[in-house]
Design an enzyme around this catalytic site. Structure first.
Site, short mmCIF file in Angstrom:
data_model
loop_
_atom_site.label_atom_id
_atom_site.label_comp_id
_atom_site.label_asym_id
_atom_site.label_seq_id
_atom_site.Cartn_x
_atom_site.Cartn_y
_atom_site.Cartn_z
N ARG A 107 42.96 72.39 37.20
CA ARG A 107 42.01 71.67 36.76
C ARG A 107 41.88 70.16 36.96
O ARG A 107 43.00 69.71 37.63
CB ARG A 107 42.04 71.80 35.14
CG ARG A 107 43.47 71.60 34.65
CD ARG A 107 43.53 71.36 33.10
NE ARG A 107 44.81 71.36 32.56
CZ ARG A 107 45.60 70.42 32.55
NH1 ARG A 107 44.87 69.11 33.08
NH2 ARG A 107 46.70 70.26 31.92
N HIS A 158 57.94 65.21 25.84
CA HIS A 158 57.53 65.90 27.21
C HIS A 158 55.85 65.56 27.34
O HIS A 158 55.08 66.31 27.99
CB HIS A 158 57.47 67.47 26.93
CG HIS A 158 59.21 68.07 26.95
ND1 HIS A 158 59.79 67.79 27.89
CD2 HIS A 158 59.69 68.52 25.79
CE1 HIS A 158 61.06 68.07 27.61
NE2 HIS A 158 60.93 68.86 26.33
N GLU A 216 64.89 76.90 32.51
CA GLU A 216 65.17 76.23 33.84
C GLU A 216 66.53 75.21 33.55
O GLU A 216 66.63 74.88 32.41
CB GLU A 216 64.01 75.08 34.12
CG GLU A 216 62.93 75.81 34.90
CD GLU A 216 61.74 74.95 34.89
OE1 GLU A 216 60.67 75.27 35.63
OE2 GLU A 216 61.93 73.75 34.53
#
Length: 631
Positions: A297, A235, A200
């Protein structure tokens, strides 16, 4: 309504689910590995089943054992929590095929969103904006390098089956691409069993904005507004909050509507999160927010959404799984106040945030706020799992109030003897940029070592410890002259109490001023029955004792010794014995806790000894290599 529930997880999320289930009158069944035989979630559940050895791949990741435990205990349903098997469509289908209720989305929905590349294509078709990039099947390194060049550096390499910050690398130049790709693929294969990646465009001022969505089996889908998870380290989320700072009503409407479209595109049921990346270089704008991925979830940070909406998301999960419609419609949901969550980990910021597992002797968290934890005094943070100790959750009338509540809570808490990121959390929250809402995912990296907490106590902290000791111990023992442990400085019988007390911290003697000890402590200080005094300053806890040694016998290694920072597996050795190396040169790559850790040369020199071999399992502080200084 479900009457009995097996929780296919451990730690704080298992305890969180048990709490709601108990309030709903639902019987709970826990599962546990060898390492978790005495864990808090095991003690809190109505019943518990042993499912195997400590490594997750032999216990919590073995679906057959979990289903067998559910059937053996008569559980009607399985709640996967987060992590482990929570987004495993095959496991979800196996639960359903066994005649049990799966507390989560349909397997087809998990499949649709399980791979980032396929999910992005699906979102494009549903009219949800996605980040520019390559997400095809061709995984040839040369081809991927070409795609990165076309997209334009910097780029982000991401494992298509990734999550939790694993299998992800930022690459700033073509020269770094090959090494970053190989490392990312190794980590992805080890963590997810799939080494495929996508590429990306890396957004230079990125904000991580995510939207909580919820669907039921009657076709209803709602959003419960957004969360901001932009404060990240490598991250991985550090602080989460809701709502997002700087979010105007029009942008909120656009991003939340896109999230609902995304959920409807996969016929979604249950709790889910649509994650977006925003280019915040000119503030939050609807035309600069793109879909990243969907987590099918419950999220680690779900409590902040619960705090601003007044909704119990676990209760909603159980009701939806039982076939009930969503308890509230979209127009019945609103935002009240501001919430924040801080993740307290057993890790050492001064050593690159390496996990610091071990036994917890003292756990004192500020219970004036919401605490989500799976451990207690005497428990052990295991090296086999994520080293989270607790989540601290606060709610305030506005963002400033929430920040101040969290800072207060961090200063009123301590964990001993483990090293934690508590002081680091305080420094992050107290950043001027964070307080003003000028945040992006690169802020922590930009600030670097300035966020590391102090390693030695200030004069105020020393005086506070001395005053606590003077008040709580010395008066109690009646100033006995033969008590050699009293720490008195210049004490003689029948003379006025001294104005100073000698204590020890980090193995060194410190002298504290005890004038005004009756009331003026300055900082929060706690004294244990063993005459240890804990003082927390800017979130960093210092342990003061009345003796010059803590009896651990710990010693520091020779400067050139390369020691394993934790138990793990050697996956690469980059040097040979006798080889000349330069400071910072990569020596050994260790895989531990599903992540790669690079060990480098501390200075210019020669590899005098090399005991590390690829594939070897090593224990903490095992000698892997020794570097002799040049000259």
């Amino acid at each position: 309504m479900i009457q009995s529930l097996l929780i296919a997880n451990r730690g704080e999320i298992a305890c969180r689910i048990i709490r709601t289930a108990r309030a709903m009158g639902i019987r709970t069944v826990a599962v546990y590995s060898d390492a978790d035989a005495k864990a808090l979630h095991v003690l809190q559940a109505d019943e518990a089943v042993h499912i195997g050895p400590s490594p997750a791949r032999e216990s919590y990741l073995v679906g057959e054992k979990i289903i067998a435990a559910a059937k053996a205990t008569g559980a009607e349903a399985v709640h996967p929590g987060y992590g482990f098997l929570s987004e495993n469509a095959a496991f979800a289908q196996a639960v359903i095929d066994a005649g049990l209720v799966w507390v989560g989305p349909k397997p087809a929905s998990i499949d649709a969103m399980g791979l980032k590349d396929a999910a992005k294509a699906l979102m494009q078709a549903a009219g949800v904006p996605v980040t520019p990039g390559y997400m095809g099947e061709n995984q040839d390194p040369a081809f991927l390098a070409g795609q990165a060049a076309q997209i334009g550096y910097p780029v982000l390499i991401k494992a298509v089956a990734g999550g939790g910050g694993k299998g992800m690398r930022r690459v700033d130049s073509a020269a770094d691409f090959a090494d970053s790709l190989a490392s990312c693929q190794r980590e992805a294969a080890a963590s997810f069993g799939n080494d495929h990646v996508l590429i990306e465009k890396y957004i230079l001022s990125p904000r991580h904005i995510e939207v909580q969505v919820f669907g039921d089996s009657h076709g209803n889908v709602v959003h419960l507004f957004e969360r901001d998870c932009s404060l990240q380290r490598r991250h991985q989320k550090v602080i989460e909050e809701a709502p997002a700072p700087g979010m105007d009503p029009a942008t909120r409407e656009a991003i939340c509507a896109a999230a609902v479209r995304a959920a409807k595109a996969v016929d979604y049921e249950g709790a889910g999160t649509i994650e977006f990346i925003a280019d915040a270089s000119e503030g939050l704008r609807a035309d600069r927010i793109w879909f990243m991925e969907m987590n099918t979830r419950l999220q680690v940070e779900h409590p902040v959404t619960e705090e601003i909406t007044g909704v119990d998301l676990v209760e909603w999960q159980l009701r939806v799984a039982s076939g009930e419609p969503l308890p509230l419609k979209q127009d019945e949901l609103s935002i009240t106040g501001w919430a924040m969550e801080a993740r307290l980990y057993a890790e050492d910021p001064a050593k690159g945030f390496l996990p610091s597992p071990g036994k917890i002797d003292h756990l004192a968290l500020d219970h004036r706020i919401r605490i989500e934890t799976g451990v207690d005094d005497g428990d052990t943070v295991s090296p086999y799992y994520d080293p989270m100790i607790a989540k601290l959750v606060v709610h305030g009338v506005d963002r400033d109030a929430a920040i101040n509540h969290m800072l207060t809570a961090l200063n009123a808490s301590y964990v001993s003897p483990l090293t934690t990121n508590q002081g680091f959390l305080f420094e992050c929250l107290d950043l001027a940029e964070f307080r003003s809402g000028r945040i992006d995912t690169g802020l922590i990296a930009e600030k670097g070592d300035t966020l590391l907490p102090a390693q030695s106590p200030s004069k105020l902290a020393v005086d506070t410890a001395a005053k606590r000791y003077r008040r709580d111990f010395l008066d109690w023992v009646g100033w006995q002259p033969n008590d050699m442990r009293s720490g008195l400085f210049g004490f003689r019988l029948n003379r006025p109490a001294p104005s100073e007390v000698v204590l020890y911290v980090n193995g060194s003697a410190v002298t504290g001023d005890v004038s005004g000890f009756e009331s003026d402590f300055g900082l929060c200080a706690t004294m244990t029955p063993g005459n240890e005094i804990f003082v927390t300053e800017r979130g960093q806890t210092f342990r003061f004792t009345t003796r010059g040694t803590d009896g651990t016998g710990h010693h520091s290694a020779h400067d050139g010794d390369i020691l394993s920072p934790m138990p793990g597996k050697i996956i690469a050795v980059e040097v040979s014995e006798g080889q000349a190396v330069t400071k910072g040169q990569k020596l050994i790559t260790l895989e531990a806790m599903k992540m790669e850790h690079t060990l480098t040369a501390p200075f210019d020199g020669t590899v005098a000894e090399l005991s590390a071999t690829p594939g070897a399992q090593v224990q903490v502080e095992a000698l892997l290599a020794r570097i002799e200084a040049a000259g």
